[in-house]
Design a protein around this motif. Structure first.
Motif, PDB file in Angstrom:
ATOM      1  N   LEU A  55       0.830  -1.203   0.000  1.00 55.63           N
ATOM      2  CA  LEU A  55       0.000   0.000   0.000  1.00 55.63           C
ATOM      3  C   LEU A  55       0.863   1.252   0.000  1.00 55.63           C
ATOM      4  N   ALA A  56       1.894   1.272   0.851  1.00 54.63           N
ATOM      5  CA  ALA A  56       2.790   2.423   0.916  1.00 54.63           C
ATOM      6  C   ALA A  56       3.501   2.637  -0.415  1.00 54.63           C
ATOM      7  N   GLU A  57       3.928   1.546  -1.042  1.00 56.90           N
ATOM      8  CA  GLU A  57       4.631   1.669  -2.316  1.00 56.90           C
ATOM      9  C   GLU A  57       3.699   2.177  -3.414  1.00 56.90           C
ATOM     10  N   THR A  85       2.542  11.026   4.701  1.00 55.43           N
ATOM     11  CA  THR A  85       2.412  10.642   6.101  1.00 55.43           C
ATOM     12  C   THR A  85       2.972   9.244   6.341  1.00 55.43           C
ATOM     13  N   ILE A  86       2.863   8.380   5.326  1.00 56.47           N
ATOM     14  CA  ILE A  86       3.406   7.025   5.434  1.00 56.47           C
ATOM     15  C   ILE A  86       4.894   6.989   5.136  1.00 56.47           C
ATOM     16  N   SER A  87       5.313   7.703   4.057  1.00 59.80           N
ATOM     17  CA  SER A  87       6.697   7.559   3.586  1.00 59.80           C
ATOM     18  C   SER A  87       7.708   8.355   4.404  1.00 59.80           C
ATOM     19  N   PRO A  90       7.929   9.147   7.720  1.00 55.73           N
ATOM     20  CA  PRO A  90       8.452   8.481   8.920  1.00 55.73           C
ATOM     21  C   PRO A  90       9.430   7.358   8.582  1.00 55.73           C
ATOM     22  N   ARG A  91       9.187   6.648   7.481  1.00 54.59           N
ATOM     23  CA  ARG A  91      10.111   5.591   7.063  1.00 54.59           C
ATOM     24  C   ARG A  91      11.484   6.191   6.762  1.00 54.59           C
ATOM     25  N   THR A  92      11.477   7.317   6.048  1.00 60.59           N
ATOM     26  CA  THR A  92      12.732   7.979   5.700  1.00 60.59           C
ATOM     27  C   THR A  92      13.435   8.514   6.942  1.00 60.59           C
ATOM     28  N   LEU A  93      12.667   9.101   7.849  1.00 60.28           N
ATOM     29  CA  LEU A  93      13.262   9.644   9.073  1.00 60.28           C
ATOM     30  C   LEU A  93      13.886   8.538   9.917  1.00 60.28           C
ATOM     31  N   ARG A  94      13.225   7.390   9.966  1.00 56.66           N
ATOM     32  CA  ARG A  94      13.782   6.275  10.745  1.00 56.66           C
ATOM     33  C   ARG A  94      15.093   5.789  10.134  1.00 56.66           C
ATOM     34  N   TYR A 125      12.359   6.845  -3.235  1.00 55.53           N
ATOM     35  CA  TYR A 125      11.762   5.559  -3.604  1.00 55.53           C
ATOM     36  C   TYR A 125      12.801   4.446  -3.485  1.00 55.53           C
ATOM     37  N   GLN A 126      13.994   4.723  -3.964  1.00 57.57           N
ATOM     38  CA  GLN A 126      15.069   3.730  -3.888  1.00 57.57           C
ATOM     39  C   GLN A 126      15.363   3.355  -2.441  1.00 57.57           C
ATOM     40  N   ARG A 127      15.439   4.352  -1.576  1.00 60.24           N
ATOM     41  CA  ARG A 127      15.806   4.101  -0.182  1.00 60.24           C
ATOM     42  C   ARG A 127      14.692   3.401   0.587  1.00 60.24           C
ATOM     43  N   ASN A 128      13.453   3.784   0.297  1.00 61.61           N
ATOM     44  CA  ASN A 128      12.329   3.274   1.085  1.00 61.61           C
ATOM     45  C   ASN A 128      11.796   1.932   0.602  1.00 61.61           C
ATOM     46  N   PHE A 129      11.948   1.653  -0.686  1.00 55.21           N
ATOM     47  CA  PHE A 129      11.290   0.472  -1.221  1.00 55.21           C
ATOM     48  C   PHE A 129      12.250  -0.482  -1.946  1.00 55.21           C
ATOM     49  N   LEU A 130      12.962   0.007  -2.941  1.00 51.58           N
ATOM     50  CA  LEU A 130      13.791  -0.893  -3.727  1.00 51.58           C
ATOM     51  C   LEU A 130      14.916  -1.500  -2.903  1.00 51.58           C
ATOM     52  N   SER A 131      15.504  -0.716  -1.989  1.00 45.58           N
ATOM     53  CA  SER A 131      16.595  -1.240  -1.159  1.00 45.58           C
ATOM     54  C   SER A 131      16.117  -2.290  -0.181  1.00 45.58           C
ATOM     55  N   ALA A 132      14.796  -2.307   0.080  1.00 51.73           N
ATOM     56  CA  ALA A 132      14.243  -3.280   1.038  1.00 51.73           C
ATOM     57  C   ALA A 132      13.893  -4.597   0.375  1.00 51.73           C
TER      58      ALA A 132
END
Length: 236
Positions: A100-102, A180-182, A184-188, A227-234
């Motif tokens: 959903l986030a992606e 709002t979703i993405s 916090p992921r980046t901040l973490r 996008y790369q940091r939050n999704f593809l790298s995972a």
């Protein structure tokens, strides 16, 4: 037979949210028939008018349809008004939160570069000042994580506002949800906004220079990096 319960206030929005969440989370399947009105009234302990208002909300958002002699049936996801912020909130708790986030982020990838280019072309002097001010707030030391998130969100929404496209404005609620979703992921991952400030500033400078192509490219650079940091790298 499916049964429902609701909080003691029994407001139409509460009832719609309860049923809507069950549909969004797959507890109620497409094609399933909701209980008869008399049964739902007994379970929910609300007035007929309140129940009908709740069902009207669900119908408006594409979640159910009523047919004579067949009852009220759950509709398939392709009929849902998925860009509605209320509908998005009904997905909270779904098993596919990562997906959903992606998918929400992909909406950003499609819209925000265009909005940045339009802001460069159409934004008023006052709107450009607000974009610059929103960026300045991003550079401040924030007392809380929520304050940092709001500063980032304000920056992106100011650009959409400055794009002066009437059809983009309703989508800004979806952009807010995606942010709002993405964010916090980046901040973490990176411990703050510092890692992306230069990319944000590049967008501001291109908009201020009225260079639409550069503004679009700068926005694409920021979004692709995020996008790369939050999704593809995972991904494995």
């Amino acid at each position: 037979m499916t049964t429902f319960t609701i909080g003691d206030r029994g407001l139409p929005a509460q009832i719609a949210a309860e049923i809507g969440r069950r549909i969004a989370l797959g507890e109620l399947k497409p094609g399933e028939i909701l209980p008869k009105e008399s049964e739902m009234l007994g379970n929910l302990r609300v007035s007929r008018t309140t129940l009908r208002e709740a069902l009207k909300i669900l119908s408006t958002k594409g979640f159910i349809e009523a047919k004579p002699r067949l009852g009220t049936r759950v509709r398939a996801p392709e009929h849902w008004n998925t860009l509605d912020p209320v509908v998005l909130s009904w997905h909270e708790g779904a098993d596919d939160q990562q997906q959903l986030a992606e998918e929400l982020f992909e909406i950003r990838l499609a819209i925000e570069p265009m909005a940045a280019g339009l802001a460069a072309r159409r934004g008023s002097a006052d709107e450009l000042e607000r974009i610059r001010a929103a960026y300045a707030r991003m550079t401040e030391d924030h007392a809380t994580v929520s304050a940092a998130i709001e500063a980032d969100i304000d920056f992106h929404l100011e650009i959409i506002q400055a794009a002066h496209n009437r059809f983009l404005l309703p989508v800004s609620a979806v952009i807010r949800t995606a942010l709002t979703i993405s964010i916090p992921r980046t901040l973490r991952t990176f411990g703050g906004l510092q890692h992306s400030l230069k990319m944000h500033e590049a967008i501001v400078e291109a908009i201020e220079a009225r260079n639409a192509a550069t503004a679009e490219t700068a926005a694409e650079t920021l979004l692709n990096a995020t996008y790369q940091r939050n999704f593809l790298s995972a991904q494995p």
